[in-house]
Enzyme design. Structure first.
Site, PDB file in Angstrom:
ATOM      1  N   SER A 115      23.894  40.831  12.968  1.00  0.00           N
ATOM      2  CA  SER A 115      22.663  41.620  12.859  1.00  0.00           C
ATOM      3  C   SER A 115      22.100  41.979  14.229  1.00  0.00           C
ATOM      4  CB  SER A 115      21.619  40.832  12.062  1.00  0.00           C
ATOM      5  OG  SER A 115      21.348  39.614  12.715  1.00  0.00           O
TER       6      SER A 115
ATOM      7  N   LEU B  78      15.642  43.869  20.566  1.00  0.00           N
ATOM      8  CA  LEU B  78      15.181  42.633  21.195  1.00  0.00           C
ATOM      9  C   LEU B  78      16.346  41.662  21.368  1.00  0.00           C
ATOM     10  CD1 LEU B  78      12.608  41.013  22.079  1.00  0.00           C
ATOM     11  CD2 LEU B  78      12.540  40.110  19.747  1.00  0.00           C
TER      12      LEU B  78
ATOM     13  N   ASP C  77      20.998  25.077  11.113  1.00  0.00           N
ATOM     14  CA  ASP C  77      21.504  25.850  12.257  1.00  0.00           C
ATOM     15  C   ASP C  77      20.504  25.754  13.414  1.00  0.00           C
ATOM     16  OD1 ASP C  77      23.346  27.421  13.573  1.00  0.00           O
ATOM     17  OD2 ASP C  77      22.589  29.309  12.783  1.00  0.00           O
TER      18      ASP C  77
ATOM     19  N   SER D  30      20.796  41.111  19.934  1.00  0.00           N
ATOM     20  CA  SER D  30      21.932  41.651  19.191  1.00  0.00           C
ATOM     21  C   SER D  30      22.978  40.556  19.032  1.00  0.00           C
ATOM     22  CB  SER D  30      22.527  42.848  19.933  1.00  0.00           C
ATOM     23  OG  SER D  30      23.629  43.367  19.236  1.00  0.00           O
TER      24      SER D  30
END
EC number: 2.7.-.-
Length: 549
Positions: A135, A129, A287, A131
């Site tokens: 991760s 979904l 974040d 990249s």
């Protein structure tokens, strides 16, 4: 250093030189033969002289890969260290990398679960979904309840690669710190260590899962923020499994308008969420860039945020929270003397700082901002400019305050993107005043007494004995102190007497020696020398023997 480290170091230096980043160093720091050395050892010329320094650094970090891209993103938030031009260029770095083989993803997931994927999930999608540098995310359906989930798995060998690059970064930062006088102000080692703590925390997906669960619990009854459910029993250091959500990216204003989203309410809720996380919960998402925030599709007239990626979280201690709230209130009351006092009281600047000079510096920064309408004043930029000003007074900006300033800039940017007329002060002031009243008002005092009541109730029976013991100890200490004082005074008296006699003897001996050279005063010289010897002996014998009091 290993051969691999040396090779990577060579690659990093060659890339930096390729983009001409040696040009930004003061010429006096580089030897005259440096350009020849660059050609001989690295075979590169500076072909980017037409670009500004910030753009060159951005291109170099893009070429060096994920670790340096994330480092550049972090640097872009350190506007207390970098110029606006450099920070703006670095903020355009994108953490997007090609997906790795789904077979490797399956292997990593099964290694963490210690079970075949098909035994726990249906419809596992081999096409990721999303990249990123650390991760990759795959979708699936839980067999146990039919819930659609996402599986976030670390990239193969990512830990080793990141640690190798971090080690190299620290070595370079140490070298820069020694080389540059400016390095002490920029604190390169501190900056790299801050980044190291951040990125190593992101490598533990179990920790991220715990952060997400805590944040979710803090807002369980909220109509402003939703954090997807995390399946903690399926989470491991290299794997995280959570509920899949369906929302609109916060940056997609066109889609939000198309469904009739109340953007004014959404923008105001974003500000309230920030201050609630910081001041109520002392646990804030650090974040909150647009890629991590979505907006609900349901109830567009009463929209809520959906928060993802809880790898980086921040918190402040109680004193820092109070000082921060007072700072904001003092700023909008234009009380610059109070702002200067708060920086000293909080320990953010040295106690021997010239308060009046610092107050004038703060006034020069803040006063021009009031020429703007209140709805154009940025809290984040206020905090940033105060940090920049304070840095001239040798402030060391704490990492948690940098995280908070970065988050505040994100929130403000998003809020004004959603609703340009957002009056941040009008939204935040009631919250800050209410919080301050709760901290220092009668209710706060009563609450603190109530909180500490069990402790003092337990200790109350011991009070008479403690008072008696302290009085007894005080009497003993007073007696022993008096004895020490007496001994010290006697020692001083003996020392003064001895010193006086020794000095007198020295004078007599010197006079005797001078007179001895004159033949007509031998009797007087003998008298002086004899007296000097006797006085010296008396002084030597009278000196104190023991320095212990």
């Amino acid at each position: 250093m290993t051969f691999a480290s040396l090779r990577r170091g060579y690659q990093v230096i060659r890339t930096l030189l390729h983009y001409g980043l040696d040009d930004v160093l003061p010429p006096t720091l580089l030897p005259g033969y440096f350009k020849l050395l660059r050609l001989c050892l690295f075979w590169v010329r500076n072909r980017h002289k037409d670009k500004c320094g910030g753009e060159r650094l951005k291109l170099a970090m893009q070429e060096l890969g994920p670790v340096y891209i994330k480092f550049g993103q972090m640097l872009s938030t350190r506007r207390d260290l970098l110029s606006d031009e450099w920070a703006q260029e670095l903020s355009m770095l994108q953490d997007r990398v090609p997906a790795f083989d789904s077979a490797l993803a399956r292997e990593a997931i099964e290694a963490e679960l210690k079970a075949p994927i098909d035994s726990l999930f249906d419809d596992f999608d081999d096409t990721p979904l999303a990249s990123a540098s650390i991760s990759q995310v795959h979708t699936a359906t839980l067999k146990s309840n039919g819930q659609q989930v996402v599986l976030k798995v670390l990239r193969p060998n990512v830990e080793a690669n990141i640690k190798a690059d971090l080690e190299l970064m620290l070595q370079v930062a140490t070298w820069v710190n020694r080389l540059l006088g400016e390095g002490n102000r920029l604190r390169p080692v501190e900056v790299v260590e801050d980044y190291q703590n951040t990125i190593l925390g992101e490598l533990n997906l179990k920790l991220e899962a715990l952060n997400a669960t805590k944040l979710r619990n803090n807002f369980l009854d909220s109509d402003a923020l939703y954090i997807p459910y995390v399946y903690e029993e399926l989470c491991h250091p290299r794997l995280m499994v959570m509920e899949r959500i369906d929302g609109i990216p916060v940056s997609d204003i066109e889609a939000l308008n198309a469904q009739g989203t109340n953007l004014k309410l959404l923008a105001e809720r974003g500000v309230e969420l920030f201050f609630t996380q910081v001041f109520r919960d002392n646990f804030f998402h650090a974040d909150m860039h647009p890629g991590n925030i979505f907006i609900s599709r349901e109830h567009p007239e009463n929209p809520f945020y959906i928060g993802l990626d809880c790898g980086i979280m921040g918190s402040l201690n109680e004193e820092d929270k109070r000082y921060l709230a007072e700072n904001f209130l003092a700023f909008f009351n234009r009380d610059y003397h109070r702002i200067a006092q708060l920086y000293v009281e909080s320990g953010w600047v040295s106690a021997d700082t010239d308060i009046l000079a610092f107050e004038q510096a703060v006034k020069l920064v803040c006063e021009p901002m009031f020429n703007k309408p209140l709805n154009e004043i940025s809290f984040g930029h206020v905090l940033l400019e105060l940090f920049r000003t304070a840095r001239r007074f040798d402030i060391v900006v704490q990492p948690q305050l940098v995280l908070l300033e970065k988050t505040l800039l994100y929130i403000e940017g998003l809020g004004r993107q959603l609703y340009p007329q957002l009056d941040l002060w009008q939204t935040a002031k009631p919250f800050l005043e209410r919080w301050m009243a709760e901290q220092v008002g009668p209710k706060a005092i009563f609450k603190k007494v109530q909180t500490n009541l069990p402790f003092w109730s337990d200790k109350l029976p011991e009070f008479p004995e403690l008072i008696y013991d302290n009085l007894k100890l005080g009497r003993k200490l007073l007696g022993s102190q008096q004895q020490m004082l007496d001994r010290y005074l006697k020692y001083q008296q003996k020392a003064h007497k001895s010193n006086f006699l020794l000095i007198t003897s020295a004078v007599l001996l010197i006079c005797g020696t001078i007179l001895f050279a004159q033949t007509d005063t031998l009797w007087l010289a003998s008298a002086c020398l004899g007296s000097g010897a006797l006085v010296w002996g008396a002084g030597w014998r009278s000196r104190p023997k023991n320095r212990k009091f």
